[in-house]
Design an enzyme around this catalytic site. Sequence first.
Site, PDB file in Angstrom:
ATOM      1  N   CYS A  14      63.971  -2.837 123.075  1.00  0.00           N
ATOM      2  CA  CYS A  14      63.666  -1.443 122.746  1.00  0.00           C
ATOM      3  C   CYS A  14      64.635  -0.968 121.663  1.00  0.00           C
ATOM      4  CB  CYS A  14      63.800  -0.564 123.987  1.00  0.00           C
ATOM      5  SG  CYS A  14      63.598   1.199 123.628  1.00  0.00           S
ATOM      6  N   ASP A  44      62.438  -5.515 126.653  1.00  0.00           N
ATOM      7  CA  ASP A  44      61.063  -5.178 127.008  1.00  0.00           C
ATOM      8  C   ASP A  44      60.336  -6.479 127.336  1.00  0.00           C
ATOM      9  OD1 ASP A  44      61.048  -2.359 126.650  1.00  0.00           O
ATOM     10  OD2 ASP A  44      60.948  -2.634 124.483  1.00  0.00           O
ATOM     11  N   GLU A  55      47.877 -23.147 115.609  1.00  0.00           N
ATOM     12  CA  GLU A  55      48.502 -24.191 116.411  1.00  0.00           C
ATOM     13  C   GLU A  55      49.439 -23.504 117.410  1.00  0.00           C
ATOM     14  OE1 GLU A  55      51.050 -26.850 118.012  1.00  0.00           O
ATOM     15  OE2 GLU A  55      51.890 -25.572 116.446  1.00  0.00           O
ATOM     16  N   LEU A  56      49.306 -23.826 118.699  1.00  0.00           N
ATOM     17  CA  LEU A  56      49.966 -23.060 119.754  1.00  0.00           C
ATOM     18  C   LEU A  56      51.485 -23.192 119.783  1.00  0.00           C
ATOM     19  CD1 LEU A  56      47.441 -23.478 122.694  1.00  0.00           C
ATOM     20  CD2 LEU A  56      47.706 -21.564 121.103  1.00  0.00           C
ATOM     21  N   TYR A  89      56.536  -1.109 120.670  1.00  0.00           N
ATOM     22  CA  TYR A  89      55.322  -1.806 121.118  1.00  0.00           C
ATOM     23  C   TYR A  89      54.214  -1.760 120.064  1.00  0.00           C
ATOM     24  CZ  TYR A  89      57.283  -1.018 125.867  1.00  0.00           C
ATOM     25  OH  TYR A  89      58.066  -0.961 126.982  1.00  0.00           O
TER      26      TYR A  89
END
Length: 116
Positions: free
Chosen positions: A31, A38, A54-55, A72
């Site tokens: 934060c 967070d 690609e992960l 956020y």
Amino acid sequence: MKKDLLELFDNSFPDRDYTIEIVNAEFTSVCPKTGLPDFGTITIRYVPDKSCIELKSLKYYFLEFRNAGIFYENITNRILDDLVTLLQPRSLSVITEWRARGGITETVSVNYSQTL
């Protein structure tokens, strides 16, 4: 955050519309107001065009946020912008769900769709 960490691979089915959903249930950032951590869940849904993400590279991209002081809303839109720029998908959405702080939760969602 370094979007150059993200890698792609060729979509084997570029003539077909199908949806890929990726969920990271262990996303962390900081934060910018309080300096407290967070914790959230990031869901990415996209219909690929010529490329897929690609992960492993996405995991390392997400880790770049771990110590970043960022709101956020900024995280959600930044992820969308970076992925759209790189992937050029037919459509893409990012949903971020944030764990409660002071009894309050927040969900942020943003969508992109190719214009024809």
